[in-house]
Design an enzyme around this catalytic site. Structure first.
Site, short mmCIF file in Angstrom:
data_model
loop_
_atom_site.label_atom_id
_atom_site.label_comp_id
_atom_site.label_asym_id
_atom_site.label_seq_id
_atom_site.Cartn_x
_atom_site.Cartn_y
_atom_site.Cartn_z
N ARG A 1 -7.72 -20.43 -0.79
CA ARG A 1 -6.64 -20.25 0.18
C ARG A 1 -5.55 -21.31 0.01
NH1 ARG A 1 -4.60 -21.47 5.16
NH2 ARG A 1 -3.81 -19.69 6.35
N LEU B 1 11.69 1.07 6.42
CA LEU B 1 11.03 1.50 5.20
C LEU B 1 11.67 2.79 4.71
CD1 LEU B 1 8.49 0.99 3.32
CD2 LEU B 1 7.37 2.74 4.72
N TYR C 1 0.83 -1.20 0.00
CA TYR C 1 0.00 0.00 0.00
C TYR C 1 0.86 1.25 0.00
CZ TYR C 1 0.97 1.05 4.94
OH TYR C 1 1.59 1.40 6.13
N ARG D 1 7.93 4.20 -4.79
CA ARG D 1 8.06 3.19 -3.72
C ARG D 1 7.03 2.08 -3.89
NH1 ARG D 1 7.81 5.22 2.44
NH2 ARG D 1 5.63 5.53 1.85
N LYS E 1 6.61 -2.05 1.75
CA LYS E 1 5.47 -1.46 2.44
C LYS E 1 4.25 -2.38 2.30
CE LYS E 1 3.31 3.08 3.15
NZ LYS E 1 3.84 3.30 4.51
N GLU F 1 12.84 2.60 13.56
CA GLU F 1 12.03 3.70 13.03
C GLU F 1 10.78 3.83 13.89
OE1 GLU F 1 10.93 2.61 9.04
OE2 GLU F 1 10.45 0.56 9.64
#
Length: 283
Positions: free
Chosen positions: A100, A204, A33, A52, A147, A179
């Site tokens: 799944r 990140l 995302y 990114r 991310k 971070e």
């Protein structure tokens, strides 16, 4: 009618939005995302965010049929349809839908969804007065440079910090700050050097941090990319964190200790002003 959202090629009312039961983003967190700030109806640093997004997709071998120009067009359409002035536009790409199974077929068709959130991003109390951040062990997986939508570690860390009376939390691994749970951590030494972690799998790569780094270079301000321990952060002259949704936010307390005199420092104020000016935001 509520917000207009984007789901699998269509702009529809949020009440009509549906994600498939077998979407791998839902079942496995197999999705990435991005969140782009919107101020005055304009996206901030969006080229960095889309870059990114592409990198994260490549690292997970998730293809995307749309071009960056098409994705930017979807973002712009979401902003326009929701008459968004200030807030964020969110994008998420999952690997696709299938029954799944841990193993996936390379033939899966990725699913793109997007929506906006209205919120005040500039001139907030946090940016004016600074925030207190807790310190917590970093519970996340090893590829934090991607991310992904797997955010349970950050959710639990933020929730625990809030319960302890803090505004946010910085994460620690092997005795070093990695971070913030949703931000890039920075400290400023007595010599005026700005410290932050170098790019690696540990953190990140922050888009707001990258934009700020370019501004610092133009101003002759020195950024030193190295790790620092919680004690060094607490003893620093100043501290701050960056993210798309918080811009440049002073950190005035880390754990039980005040940073400097417990108020936003002059270097942090200068960096705030530099970023806002470059983004075309009145301050």
């Amino acid at each position: 009618m509520g917000r207009i959202v984007y789901v699998h090629g269509q702009f529809i009312p949020e009440e009509e939005a549906r994600i498939g039961l077998f979407d791998r983003g839902f079942l496995f967190g197999d999705a990435v995302y991005e969140v782009t700030a919107v101020i005055g109806g304009r996206m901030i640093d969006n080229d960095l965010h889309l870059g990114r997004l592409c990198r994260s997709l490549k690292e997970l071998a998730i293809p995307l049929a749309l071009s960056l120009e098409q994705i930017a067009g979807i973002q712009a359409e979401l902003i326009a349809r929701n008459d968004l002035r200030d807030g964020t536009v969110y994008l998420q790409v999952s690997r696709g839908e299938a029954d799944r199974d841990f193993l996936y077929s390379e033939a899966l068709a990725p699913k793109l969804v997007g929506f906006t959130q209205a919120k005040m991003l500039s001139g907030t109390r946090a940016q004016r007065d600074g925030i207190a951040v807790d310190l917590a062990d970093d519970p996340r997986w090893k590829r934090r440079d991607i991310k992904t939508a797997m955010l349970l570690g950050q959710v639990m860390a933020k929730q625990a910090a809030r319960a302890r009376g803090f505004d946010d939390v910085w994460l620690v691994e092997n005795g070093l700050v990695t971070e913030g749970a949703s931000s890039t951590a920075h400290v400023i030494t007595a010599e005026g050097h700005i410290l932050t972690r170098a790019a690696s799998h540990v953190t990140l790569p922050g888009c707001t941090q990258r934009a700020l780094a370019k501004l610092c270079a133009a101003e002759g301000l020195q950024i030193v990319e190295r790790a620092f321990a919680p004690g060094e952060a607490q003893a620093a002259a100043e501290a701050f964190q960056t993210s798309a949704s918080s811009l440049v936010t002073p950190v005035v307390r880390i754990g039980v200790r005040l940073v400097g005199n417990g108020r936003p420092g002059p270097m942090t104020r200068k960096l705030q002003a530099l970023y806002l000016e470059a983004a075309g935001i009145a301050h």
